[in-house]
Motif scaffolding. Sequence first.
Motif: not given
Length: 193
Positions: A16, A13, A178
Motif C-alpha cells: 500500500y 501495508g 490515506y
Amino acid sequence: MIVIGITGSIGCGKTYLAKIINSLGFVTYNPDFWVRDFYKKTSFLNLIKENFPQTFNDKKEFDKRKLRNIVFNDNTQLKKLENLTHPLIKKKLKYIIKKSSDKKDIIFLDAALLYEMGWDKYCDFVIVADVNDEIQKQRVMKRDNITEDDFNKIVAQQTSKEYKKIKSDYVIDTSLPYGINKVQLIKFIQEII
C-alpha cells in the motif's frame, strides 16, 4: 542514487505504501513480482519439479497451493525453496542497483523479507509499514482467504514487527487515513533529499 527499502510483516501495508510512492512518481521494485515471473519460466518450474515433485499433478501441471502448504508446514522445505529463489532474487536486485547507480534518482525496494534476506545492507534508508496485530490478522485472513492457524504459521516465519521497527529509519501506521500516510511519505522523502 538513493535506495529506500519498504518493509513490514505480512498484512501491515508495505505494498500500500509502495502504491502511494508510485503515485508520487517514484519507481518501486518488488521481489515478490520477480518470483511470480520465475514461476512462468520452464527452467524454474523444472527446478521446482526436481525438488518438489509432489506439487505436480498427473497432467504435469504445477499446483502452487500444494507448494505453499508444504513449505508453511515444514521449515526444512521452506529453506529448500528459499535456496532456489533467493539467489535469483539477489542477482536481479544487484543488477537493478548497478544499472541505476549512476543516476541521481531515488528508487524504492518493496520487500517483505528485507531484513530476513539481509537486503537492508543495500538500502540507504528503510521505511517499515505497521498496524496493530488484530488489524494485521484480519487483513491477511480476508485478503488471502486463509484460517487464523495459517496466518499464525506465516507470521511465525517472519522477523518480528518489533525488530523491524527498531531497525528501520521510519515507521508508518497504515491504519491511518490515506492522506496522512501520503503526507508522511512526502515529508520523509523531502527530509532525505
